[in-house]
Design a protein around this motif. Structure first.
Motif, PDB file in Angstrom:
ATOM      1  N   ALA A  98      -0.400  -1.536   4.292  1.00 12.27           N
ATOM      2  CA  ALA A  98      -1.743  -1.332   3.717  1.00 12.27           C
ATOM      3  C   ALA A  98      -2.791  -1.334   4.821  1.00 12.27           C
ATOM      4  O   ALA A  98      -2.775  -2.194   5.701  1.00 12.27           O
ATOM      5  N   ALA A 127      -5.430  -8.161   0.956  1.00 13.82           N
ATOM      6  CA  ALA A 127      -6.302  -9.029   1.748  1.00 13.82           C
ATOM      7  C   ALA A 127      -6.480 -10.412   1.111  1.00 13.82           C
ATOM      8  O   ALA A 127      -7.049 -11.313   1.724  1.00 13.82           O
ATOM      9  N   GLY A 129       0.820  -1.221   0.000  1.00 14.45           N
ATOM     10  CA  GLY A 129       0.000   0.000   0.000  1.00 14.45           C
ATOM     11  C   GLY A 129       0.846   1.260   0.000  1.00 14.45           C
ATOM     12  O   GLY A 129       0.651   2.141   0.830  1.00 14.45           O
ATOM     13  N   ASP A 141      -4.430  -6.907  -4.193  1.00 16.62           N
ATOM     14  CA  ASP A 141      -5.229  -6.694  -2.989  1.00 16.62           C
ATOM     15  C   ASP A 141      -4.545  -7.443  -1.847  1.00 16.62           C
ATOM     16  O   ASP A 141      -4.490  -8.683  -1.848  1.00 16.62           O
ATOM     17  N   SER A 177      -4.026  -9.290   5.897  1.00 17.93           N
ATOM     18  CA  SER A 177      -2.992  -8.929   4.906  1.00 17.93           C
ATOM     19  C   SER A 177      -1.592  -9.158   5.482  1.00 17.93           C
ATOM     20  O   SER A 177      -0.695  -9.622   4.771  1.00 17.93           O
ATOM     21  N   THR A 214      -8.297  -6.404   5.519  1.00 15.53           N
ATOM     22  CA  THR A 214      -7.285  -5.522   4.917  1.00 15.53           C
ATOM     23  C   THR A 214      -6.159  -5.213   5.889  1.00 15.53           C
ATOM     24  O   THR A 214      -4.988  -5.153   5.499  1.00 15.53           O
ATOM     25  N   ASN A 215      -6.482  -5.006   7.144  1.00 12.89           N
ATOM     26  CA  ASN A 215      -5.451  -4.550   8.089  1.00 12.89           C
ATOM     27  C   ASN A 215      -4.715  -5.699   8.778  1.00 12.89           C
ATOM     28  O   ASN A 215      -3.535  -5.565   9.071  1.00 12.89           O
ATOM     29  N   ARG A 248      -3.319  -1.037  -4.601  1.00 14.54           N
ATOM     30  CA  ARG A 248      -4.596  -1.709  -4.844  1.00 14.54           C
ATOM     31  C   ARG A 248      -5.174  -1.380  -6.211  1.00 14.54           C
ATOM     32  O   ARG A 248      -5.628  -2.258  -6.922  1.00 14.54           O
ATOM     33  N   ASP A 287     -14.229  -6.243   6.389  1.00 17.02           N
ATOM     34  CA  ASP A 287     -13.329  -5.537   5.463  1.00 17.02           C
ATOM     35  C   ASP A 287     -12.083  -5.033   6.181  1.00 17.02           C
ATOM     36  O   ASP A 287     -10.961  -5.147   5.681  1.00 17.02           O
TER      37      ASP A 287
END
Ligand code: NAD
Length: 248
Positions: A92, A66, A13, A64, A118, A114-115, A38, A110
């Protein structure tokens, strides 16, 4: 000789904000940079030109963070393109804020994917490479709210607290192989992530910070440089706050 000369860093990211500042800081220190982003919107090409102008090799990968399968593929590509990976920065991240009573399942899933997931995705894929090299530094971007919690951010705080437990566990598992794992816990850093706040809210935040200002991405990048290089050779499993004293 520059402090990261000959090292390869992978930053997730990285096309804006803190990730971008870290990619530039590491390149200035001589590291070759692989980074992920992304969405294709010109920012990756811009960063590639900026890093190339600093005289290092660099390449952006659309991915992505994730997605586990995509991450595995990206790490294979980075290894093929650069030949090694010495530093991983799991940067990211997103917010989908709301009070618990109004938060829906999607907001929770989500943010955790993602956080937090990942970081598992990238660490799981990179660690065998670092183990073979008998060394590496992994830096996970947590947050002060992962330590102290924050009303309206139970999903985000949980993801950032999860990163701390994850980092400490992997530091214990991988220490014998020379792999260090640490977290940075930024406070209030002025990036796109915090730009949604009104001027009044920003001023109110700054008044509560002992150093009386929001941080800038370079403040965080300086801490990341310390954790990436051999100056932190005996530091692992730690959380370093970069918050102007907000969390002291
Ligand atoms: P930002 O929104 O400017 O940057 C986040 C970057 O992550 C963006 O480039 C975005 O495209 C990327 N990203 C988001 N989801 C992704 C995905 N699924 N795959 C790949 N890339 C993805 O935010 P920032 O302020 O630069 O934040 C960077 C990190 O620092 C985040 O993890 C954030 O939670 C953390 N952090 C920020 C602050 C702050 O005050 N800004 C404070 C504490 C922690």
């Amino acid at each position: 000789m520059k402090i990261l000369e000959g090292k390869v860093a992978l930053v997730t990211g990285a096309t804006r904000g803190i990730g971008k500042a870290i990619a530039i800081k590491f390149a200035e220190a001589g590291a070759n940079i692989a980074f992920t982003y992304r969405q294709k919107n010109g920012a990756a090409e811009e960063l590639e030109s900026c890093l190339s102008a600093l005289g290092v090799s660099c390449k952006g990968y659309a991915a992505d963070a994730a997605d586990y399968t995509v991450t595995e593929e990206v790490v294979k590509l980075v290894q093929a393109d650069f030949g090694r990976i010495d530093i991983l920065v799991n940067n990211a991240g997103i917010t989908k804020d709301g009070l618990l009573m109004r938060m829906n399942e999607q907001q929770w899933d989500d943010v955790i994917a993602t956080n937090l997931k990942s970081a598992f995705n990238f660490t799981r894929s990179v660690v065998p490479i670092m183990a073979k090299q008998r060394g590496g530094s992994i830096i996970n971007m947590s947050s002060v709210v992962g330590v102290s919690g924050n009303a309206g951010q139970c999903n985000y705080s949980a993801s950032k607290a999860g990163l701390i437990g994850f980092s400490k566990s992997v530091a214990k598992e991988m220490g014998p192989r020379g792999i260090r794992v640490n977290c940075i816990a930024p406070g209030f850093i002025m990036t796109d992530m915090t730009s949604a706040l009104s001027d009044e809210m920003r001023e109110a935040w700054c008044k509560t910070i002992p150093l009386r200002r929001g941080g800038n991405p370079e403040d965080v990048a300086n801490v990341a440089l310390f954790l990436a290089c051999d100056m932190s050779a005996y530091v692992t499993g730690q959380v370093i706050s970069c918050c102007g004293g907000m969390n002291c």
